[in-house]
Motif scaffolding. Structure first.
Motif, PDB file in Angstrom:
ATOM      1  N   ILE A 173       0.849  -1.198   0.000  1.00 22.97           N
ATOM      2  CA  ILE A 173       0.000   0.000   0.000  1.00 22.97           C
ATOM      3  C   ILE A 173       0.884   1.247   0.000  1.00 22.97           C
ATOM      4  O   ILE A 173       0.608   2.217  -0.703  1.00 22.97           O
ATOM      5  CB  ILE A 173      -0.984  -0.016   1.189  1.00 22.97           C
ATOM      6  CG1 ILE A 173      -1.920  -1.224   1.084  1.00 22.97           C
ATOM      7  CG2 ILE A 173      -1.790   1.290   1.232  1.00 22.97           C
ATOM      8  CD1 ILE A 173      -2.733  -1.488   2.338  1.00 22.97           C
ATOM      9  N   GLY A 174       1.979   1.202   0.761  1.00 21.35           N
ATOM     10  CA  GLY A 174       2.955   2.290   0.743  1.00 21.35           C
ATOM     11  C   GLY A 174       3.555   2.478  -0.636  1.00 21.35           C
ATOM     12  O   GLY A 174       3.791   3.596  -1.088  1.00 21.35           O
ATOM     13  N   LEU A 175       3.798   1.370  -1.331  1.00 19.39           N
ATOM     14  CA  LEU A 175       4.308   1.415  -2.699  1.00 19.39           C
ATOM     15  C   LEU A 175       3.361   2.199  -3.595  1.00 19.39           C
ATOM     16  O   LEU A 175       3.792   3.049  -4.379  1.00 19.39           O
ATOM     17  CB  LEU A 175       4.469  -0.016  -3.205  1.00 19.39           C
ATOM     18  CG  LEU A 175       4.998  -0.241  -4.604  1.00 19.39           C
ATOM     19  CD1 LEU A 175       5.674  -1.608  -4.678  1.00 19.39           C
ATOM     20  CD2 LEU A 175       3.918  -0.170  -5.637  1.00 19.39           C
ATOM     21  N   LEU A 176       2.079   1.934  -3.480  1.00 22.33           N
ATOM     22  CA  LEU A 176       1.083   2.642  -4.277  1.00 22.33           C
ATOM     23  C   LEU A 176       1.134   4.143  -3.996  1.00 22.33           C
ATOM     24  O   LEU A 176       1.097   4.969  -4.924  1.00 22.33           O
ATOM     25  CB  LEU A 176      -0.319   2.092  -3.997  1.00 22.33           C
ATOM     26  CG  LEU A 176      -1.465   2.744  -4.761  1.00 22.33           C
ATOM     27  CD1 LEU A 176      -1.302   2.546  -6.258  1.00 22.33           C
ATOM     28  CD2 LEU A 176      -2.797   2.159  -4.289  1.00 22.33           C
ATOM     29  N   CYS A 177       1.236   4.516  -2.737  1.00 24.68           N
ATOM     30  CA  CYS A 177       1.343   5.942  -2.373  1.00 24.68           C
ATOM     31  C   CYS A 177       2.580   6.577  -3.000  1.00 24.68           C
ATOM     32  O   CYS A 177       2.524   7.703  -3.501  1.00 24.68           O
ATOM     33  CB  CYS A 177       1.400   6.105  -0.856  1.00 24.68           C
ATOM     34  SG  CYS A 177      -0.141   5.750  -0.009  1.00 24.68           S
TER      35      CYS A 177
ATOM     36  N   PHE B  40       5.397   2.466   5.621  1.00 21.08           N
ATOM     37  CA  PHE B  40       6.678   1.765   5.714  1.00 21.08           C
ATOM     38  C   PHE B  40       7.259   1.814   7.125  1.00 21.08           C
ATOM     39  O   PHE B  40       7.949   0.879   7.537  1.00 21.08           O
ATOM     40  CB  PHE B  40       7.673   2.260   4.668  1.00 21.08           C
ATOM     41  CG  PHE B  40       7.548   1.498   3.373  1.00 21.08           C
ATOM     42  CD1 PHE B  40       8.124   0.251   3.233  1.00 21.08           C
ATOM     43  CD2 PHE B  40       6.820   2.016   2.323  1.00 21.08           C
ATOM     44  CE1 PHE B  40       7.979  -0.478   2.059  1.00 21.08           C
ATOM     45  CE2 PHE B  40       6.677   1.309   1.140  1.00 21.08           C
ATOM     46  CZ  PHE B  40       7.254   0.051   0.999  1.00 21.08           C
ATOM     47  N   ALA B  41       6.993   2.857   7.877  1.00 20.58           N
ATOM     48  CA  ALA B  41       7.450   2.889   9.275  1.00 20.58           C
ATOM     49  C   ALA B  41       6.845   1.714  10.044  1.00 20.58           C
ATOM     50  O   ALA B  41       7.535   1.017  10.793  1.00 20.58           O
ATOM     51  CB  ALA B  41       7.083   4.216   9.941  1.00 20.58           C
TER      52      ALA B  41
ATOM     53  N   TRP C  10      17.495   3.442  -0.531  1.00 23.05           N
ATOM     54  CA  TRP C  10      16.446   2.656   0.121  1.00 23.05           C
ATOM     55  C   TRP C  10      16.338   1.261  -0.493  1.00 23.05           C
ATOM     56  O   TRP C  10      15.994   0.300   0.197  1.00 23.05           O
ATOM     57  CB  TRP C  10      15.101   3.384   0.059  1.00 23.05           C
ATOM     58  CG  TRP C  10      14.963   4.375   1.151  1.00 23.05           C
ATOM     59  CD1 TRP C  10      15.090   5.731   1.069  1.00 23.05           C
ATOM     60  CD2 TRP C  10      14.689   4.102   2.534  1.00 23.05           C
ATOM     61  NE1 TRP C  10      14.921   6.300   2.309  1.00 23.05           N
ATOM     62  CE2 TRP C  10      14.672   5.323   3.217  1.00 23.05           C
ATOM     63  CE3 TRP C  10      14.463   2.934   3.255  1.00 23.05           C
ATOM     64  CZ2 TRP C  10      14.428   5.416   4.594  1.00 23.05           C
ATOM     65  CZ3 TRP C  10      14.225   3.027   4.623  1.00 23.05           C
ATOM     66  CH2 TRP C  10      14.207   4.266   5.267  1.00 23.05           C
ATOM     67  N   LEU C  11      16.628   1.146  -1.782  1.00 25.24           N
ATOM     68  CA  LEU C  11      16.618  -0.170  -2.420  1.00 25.24           C
ATOM     69  C   LEU C  11      17.631  -1.085  -1.725  1.00 25.24           C
ATOM     70  O   LEU C  11      17.319  -2.233  -1.382  1.00 25.24           O
ATOM     71  CB  LEU C  11      16.928  -0.041  -3.914  1.00 25.24           C
ATOM     72  CG  LEU C  11      16.971  -1.344  -4.714  1.00 25.24           C
ATOM     73  CD1 LEU C  11      15.642  -2.076  -4.656  1.00 25.24           C
ATOM     74  CD2 LEU C  11      17.344  -1.033  -6.168  1.00 25.24           C
TER      75      LEU C  11
ATOM     76  N   SER D 293      15.095  -7.453   3.941  1.00 25.69           N
ATOM     77  CA  SER D 293      14.138  -8.399   3.336  1.00 25.69           C
ATOM     78  C   SER D 293      12.724  -7.858   3.231  1.00 25.69           C
ATOM     79  O   SER D 293      11.754  -8.579   3.436  1.00 25.69           O
ATOM     80  CB  SER D 293      14.135  -9.727   4.107  1.00 25.69           C
ATOM     81  OG  SER D 293      15.410 -10.306   4.092  1.00 25.69           O
ATOM     82  N   SER D 294      12.618  -6.577   2.893  1.00 23.37           N
ATOM     83  CA  SER D 294      11.300  -5.989   2.665  1.00 23.37           C
ATOM     84  C   SER D 294      10.961  -6.150   1.186  1.00 23.37           C
ATOM     85  O   SER D 294      11.422  -5.396   0.343  1.00 23.37           O
ATOM     86  CB  SER D 294      11.296  -4.506   3.043  1.00 23.37           C
ATOM     87  OG  SER D 294      10.102  -3.895   2.590  1.00 23.37           O
ATOM     88  N   GLN D 295      10.152  -7.160   0.895  1.00 25.29           N
ATOM     89  CA  GLN D 295       9.771  -7.417  -0.497  1.00 25.29           C
ATOM     90  C   GLN D 295       9.058  -6.215  -1.100  1.00 25.29           C
ATOM     91  O   GLN D 295       9.359  -5.789  -2.214  1.00 25.29           O
ATOM     92  CB  GLN D 295       8.865  -8.644  -0.571  1.00 25.29           C
ATOM     93  CG  GLN D 295       9.505  -9.912  -0.087  1.00 25.29           C
ATOM     94  CD  GLN D 295       8.490 -11.012   0.154  1.00 25.29           C
ATOM     95  OE1 GLN D 295       7.299 -10.868  -0.108  1.00 25.29           O
ATOM     96  NE2 GLN D 295       8.973 -12.140   0.666  1.00 25.29           N
ATOM     97  N   ALA D 296       8.116  -5.681  -0.354  1.00 24.24           N
ATOM     98  CA  ALA D 296       7.370  -4.518  -0.845  1.00 24.24           C
ATOM     99  C   ALA D 296       8.297  -3.317  -0.985  1.00 24.24           C
ATOM    100  O   ALA D 296       8.156  -2.522  -1.913  1.00 24.24           O
ATOM    101  CB  ALA D 296       6.222  -4.197   0.105  1.00 24.24           C
ATOM    102  N   GLY D 297       9.250  -3.182  -0.075  1.00 28.59           N
ATOM    103  CA  GLY D 297      10.197  -2.073  -0.133  1.00 28.59           C
ATOM    104  C   GLY D 297      11.074  -2.144  -1.372  1.00 28.59           C
ATOM    105  O   GLY D 297      11.349  -1.127  -2.017  1.00 28.59           O
TER     106      GLY D 297
END
Length: 167
Positions: free
Chosen positions: A14-18, A42-43, A135-136, A143-147
């Protein structure tokens, strides 16, 4: 994947979408609203993944974004706040230090602190390219897949917006 990890990753998506929406915004206020949504989500995700530097940096950034949105809309200087928030990033980065990757995230947040204090969204987009790259690396490390996907999509979104809006 257990339920807890699933929820953590979902918040990241959802953070990715934002984040994707943010860089397509022409107005500073709208860009900052979506960036704040991204950073809050993401926090929470970093907290759930026990990645405390990311959690601290994004929590502070959320407050910074709200203050900067107000100041920029009133044509007021953000410089004193840039200094204060940069110091906060360094202090909390040290307090939550995990490894050298923490240093990269502190630097990323200082860069965005300077650029988010400028009303020019073109400058914000260009300066965010190295930030997303930092950040990548952090997201791969924790290990944040969404990140990971978020930063890849953010970079694509930034380049798309630069071509669509700035060139």
């Amino acid at each position: 994947m257990d339920k807890y990890n699933f929820i953590a990753q979902l918040l990241g998506y959802i953070g990715l979408l934002c984040s994707f929406i943010a860089y397509q915004c022409k107005k500073h206020k709208n860009l900052m609203i979506f960036r704040t949504g991204n950073e809050v989500l993401f926090a929470i995700q970093y907290l759930m993944l026990a990645s405390y530097t990311g959690m601290a940096m994004n929590s502070i950034s959320s407050v910074r974004n709200i203050i900067f949105t107000y100041l920029v809309s009133k044509n007021k200087s953000t410089l004193p706040y840039q200094i204060v928030f940069s110091i906060l990033f360094v202090v909390f980065g040290i307090l939550t230090w995990n490894n050298i990757i923490s240093l990269v995230i502190i630097l990323a947040k200082i860069i965005t602190t300077v650029t988010y204090g400028i009303k020019n969204t073109k400058v914000t987009r260009v300066a965010t390219i190295p930030v997303s790259s930092f950040w990548l690396v952090y997201n791969i490390n924790c290990s944040s897949q969404a990140g990971i996907l978020c930063e890849i999509f953010s970079l694509v979104s930034i380049f798309t917006a630069i071509i669509r809006i700035d060139i």
